[in-house]
Design a protein around this motif. Structure first.
Motif, mmCIF file in Angstrom:
data_model
loop_
_atom_site.group_PDB
_atom_site.id
_atom_site.type_symbol
_atom_site.label_atom_id
_atom_site.label_comp_id
_atom_site.label_asym_id
_atom_site.label_seq_id
_atom_site.Cartn_x
_atom_site.Cartn_y
_atom_site.Cartn_z
ATOM 1 N N PRO A 166 1.962 10.729 2.101
ATOM 2 C CA PRO A 166 1.684 10.278 3.471
ATOM 3 C C PRO A 166 2.857 9.469 4.024
ATOM 4 C CG PRO A 166 -0.055 9.635 1.926
ATOM 5 C CD PRO A 166 1.117 10.063 1.125
ATOM 6 N N ASP A 167 2.732 9.119 5.306
ATOM 7 C CA ASP A 167 3.715 8.249 5.939
ATOM 8 C C ASP A 167 3.805 6.930 5.180
ATOM 9 O OD1 ASP A 167 4.119 5.957 8.238
ATOM 10 O OD2 ASP A 167 5.346 7.731 8.577
ATOM 11 N N ILE A 168 4.984 6.341 5.146
ATOM 12 C CA ILE A 168 5.208 5.145 4.328
ATOM 13 C C ILE A 168 4.308 3.980 4.727
ATOM 14 C CG2 ILE A 168 7.105 4.366 5.820
ATOM 15 C CD1 ILE A 168 8.454 3.317 3.242
ATOM 16 N N GLN A 169 4.031 3.818 6.024
ATOM 17 C CA GLN A 169 3.142 2.742 6.467
ATOM 18 C C GLN A 169 1.705 2.997 6.019
ATOM 19 O OE1 GLN A 169 3.656 2.363 10.692
ATOM 20 N NE2 GLN A 169 5.730 1.532 10.530
ATOM 21 N N VAL A 170 1.274 4.256 6.082
ATOM 22 C CA VAL A 170 -0.072 4.605 5.629
ATOM 23 C C VAL A 170 -0.190 4.391 4.121
ATOM 24 C CG1 VAL A 170 -1.753 6.465 5.448
ATOM 25 C CG2 VAL A 170 -0.355 6.244 7.502
ATOM 26 N N LYS A 171 0.876 4.756 3.411
ATOM 27 C CA LYS A 171 0.863 4.558 1.956
ATOM 28 C C LYS A 171 0.744 3.077 1.605
ATOM 29 C CE LYS A 171 3.757 7.098 -0.244
ATOM 30 N NZ LYS A 171 5.013 7.622 -0.839
ATOM 31 N N ALA A 172 1.455 2.218 2.347
ATOM 32 C CA ALA A 172 1.366 0.776 2.103
ATOM 33 C C ALA A 172 -0.043 0.267 2.399
ATOM 34 C CB ALA A 172 2.391 0.040 2.963
ATOM 35 N N ALA A 173 -0.651 0.773 3.482
ATOM 36 C CA ALA A 173 -2.022 0.360 3.817
ATOM 37 C C ALA A 173 -2.996 0.801 2.731
ATOM 38 C CB ALA A 173 -2.425 0.941 5.171
ATOM 39 N N MET A 174 -2.824 2.020 2.217
ATOM 40 C CA MET A 174 -3.692 2.507 1.141
ATOM 41 C C MET A 174 -3.541 1.656 -0.111
ATOM 42 S SD MET A 174 -3.209 6.615 1.592
ATOM 43 C CE MET A 174 -4.253 7.007 0.198
ATOM 44 N N ASN A 175 -2.319 1.242 -0.411
ATOM 45 C CA ASN A 175 -2.106 0.373 -1.574
ATOM 46 C C ASN A 175 -2.806 -0.970 -1.394
ATOM 47 O OD1 ASN A 175 -0.555 2.297 -2.894
ATOM 48 N ND2 ASN A 175 1.374 1.552 -2.028
ATOM 49 N N ARG A 176 -2.752 -1.503 -0.151
ATOM 50 C CA ARG A 176 -3.442 -2.774 0.099
ATOM 51 C C ARG A 176 -4.951 -2.612 -0.046
ATOM 52 N NH1 ARG A 176 0.362 -3.155 4.379
ATOM 53 N NH2 ARG A 176 -1.248 -2.546 5.885
ATOM 54 N N ILE A 177 -5.480 -1.484 0.433
ATOM 55 C CA ILE A 177 -6.927 -1.229 0.298
ATOM 56 C C ILE A 177 -7.320 -1.125 -1.163
ATOM 57 C CG2 ILE A 177 -8.737 0.469 0.741
ATOM 58 C CD1 ILE A 177 -7.335 1.103 3.387
ATOM 59 N N ASN A 178 -6.520 -0.395 -1.941
ATOM 60 C CA ASN A 178 -6.820 -0.263 -3.372
ATOM 61 C C ASN A 178 -6.747 -1.610 -4.071
ATOM 62 O OD1 ASN A 178 -7.176 2.504 -3.174
ATOM 63 N ND2 ASN A 178 -5.020 2.953 -3.567
ATOM 64 N N ALA A 179 -5.746 -2.425 -3.703
ATOM 65 C CA ALA A 179 -5.630 -3.753 -4.316
ATOM 66 C C ALA A 179 -6.830 -4.616 -3.961
ATOM 67 C CB ALA A 179 -4.333 -4.420 -3.855
ATOM 68 N N ALA A 180 -7.273 -4.542 -2.691
ATOM 69 C CA ALA A 180 -8.441 -5.325 -2.274
ATOM 70 C C ALA A 180 -9.697 -4.872 -3.009
ATOM 71 C CB ALA A 180 -8.638 -5.199 -0.763
ATOM 72 N N GLU A 181 -9.844 -3.553 -3.201
ATOM 73 C CA GLU A 181 -11.003 -3.040 -3.931
ATOM 74 C C GLU A 181 -10.994 -3.534 -5.376
ATOM 75 O OE1 GLU A 181 -13.627 -1.312 -3.135
ATOM 76 O OE2 GLU A 181 -13.152 -1.122 -1.012
ATOM 77 N N ARG A 182 -9.826 -3.526 -5.983
ATOM 78 C CA ARG A 182 -9.740 -3.996 -7.374
ATOM 79 C C ARG A 182 -10.020 -5.495 -7.465
ATOM 80 N NH1 ARG A 182 -7.548 -0.265 -10.815
ATOM 81 N NH2 ARG A 182 -6.618 1.588 -9.833
ATOM 82 N N GLU A 183 -9.517 -6.269 -6.495
ATOM 83 C CA GLU A 183 -9.803 -7.705 -6.490
ATOM 84 C C GLU A 183 -11.303 -7.959 -6.288
ATOM 85 O OE1 GLU A 183 -7.380 -9.420 -3.497
ATOM 86 O OE2 GLU A 183 -5.492 -9.179 -4.605
ATOM 87 N N LYS A 184 -11.920 -7.155 -5.424
ATOM 88 C CA LYS A 184 -13.364 -7.284 -5.205
ATOM 89 C C LYS A 184 -14.127 -6.991 -6.493
ATOM 90 C CE LYS A 184 -17.190 -5.262 -2.590
ATOM 91 N NZ LYS A 184 -17.578 -4.235 -1.591
ATOM 92 N N THR A 185 -13.744 -5.929 -7.185
ATOM 93 C CA THR A 185 -14.399 -5.580 -8.444
ATOM 94 C C THR A 185 -14.204 -6.681 -9.486
ATOM 95 O OG1 THR A 185 -14.036 -3.231 -7.980
ATOM 96 C CG2 THR A 185 -14.566 -3.836 -10.252
#
Length: 322
Positions: A166-185
């Protein structure tokens, strides 16, 4: 002059003989033309052609080949993404003529079909589904390519979606979402661990309190049993229960004073603590027990008289009704 012609003719004959033979490598096919017209196809091994008449029009590879195509397109949620599609294809042996003469550039043809299929399928999906459904995209590409390339003598062995970028900005947003999900877990697991610790601690405290209460109850039971035995001993020597109880209380009072005196760092003061206090306490308790006994006897007589009066009234009431 004549001596030179024969050597020259010999060399020409040798060249013609050598040019009549050629070799074809394994997994390769050679196409022979005579005066520009296709005449035959030759496979691996040593082959013969008519010199100066036949020529090798071309050779075609029969091995499985791979072509990587990078397609940039947009998803349903308006995210630009680059997909790398790997296409494995092979020329069919019985269709070598079609593959050589009907299609000028097979790589360009395959690339065009890949672009067409990917840009038709991916815009129907959101970005997350592109990752999940990449096998479906590969199957759609293979199906379309098989239908188109089979007539040209090509067989599509397999298609793979090897990369989704994906676009680099979208990829960065996806990484932040994944990090937030892992922190939530992680936070949920930590909270669950804290809850288990709190529950275990509460259970341990409850068990401690229960055992402590049981110990106090056993202690008081033994004290009561000892007091009962003490009263029985005093009764046996002519001291009644009231006097015995008062004597035991006074004895415990002096025992307490003795225990306080043994503690050098104690700031506790027990009142009253004069020498006359024990005697006064004993007399007051005996007088209190005596008054309490008298009041109890008087209350029993009063209650008994009330019961007699009530019975007489009920008897007179029953006689009047008769």
């Amino acid at each position: 002059m004549g001596q030179l012609i024969f050597p020259i003719l010999g060399v020409i004959i040798l060249l013609l003989i050598f040019s009549s033979f050629f070799t074809v490598k394994q997994q390769t096919a050679a196409l022979i033309e005579r005066f520009g017209k296709f005449t035959s196809m030759r496979h691996s091994g040593l082959q013969f052609k008519v010199p100066l008449i036949d020529k090798i029009a071309g050779r075609i590879n029969l091995k499985i080949q791979q072509l990587d195509v990078i397609v940039e397109t947009k998803t349903k949620d308006d995210v630009f993404v680059r997909l790398k599609i790997s296409v494995q294809f092979q020329v069919r042996r019985e269709k070598v003529y079609d593959a050589f003469y009907r299609l000028q550039n097979p790589h360009d043809q395959i690339t065009s079909y890949v672009f067409d299929v990917v840009r038709a399928e991916v815009p129907k999906m959101k970005l997350d589904y592109v990752f999940e459904k990449k096998d479906d995209i590969a199957i759609a590409v293979k199906r379309e390519l098989n239908e188109a390339m089979m007539d040209y003598g090509y067989d599509i062995i397999k298609t793979l979606v090897t990369d989704i970028d994906p676009d680099i900005q979208v990829k960065a947003a996806m990484n932040r979402i994944n990090a937030a999900e892992r922190e939530k877990t992680a936070a949920e697991y930590e909270a669950e661990a804290d809850r288990i610790k709190i529950v275990a601690k509460a259970r341990a405290e409850a068990e401690s309190k229960r055992l402590q209460g049981q110990g106090i109850a056993d202690q008081r039971r033994e004290i009561a049993r000892g007091l009962e035995e003490s009263v029985d001993v005093l009764n046996n020597v002519g001291i009644n229960s009231q006097e015995a109880s008062a004597l035991i209380v006074v004895t415990q009072h002096y025992d307490t004073l003795q225990s306080l005196g043994e503690e050098t760092n104690s700031n506790l003061i027990l009142l009253p603590n004069s020498p006359q206090a024990g005697s006064d306490m004993l007399n007051n308790m005996i007088a209190s027990f005596t008054a309490s006994a008298q009041i109890g006897e008087q209350m029993k007589k009063t209650n008994k008289n009330k019961e007699v009066d009530e019975a007489n009234r009920n008897k007179d009431s029953d006689g009047w009704q008769d």
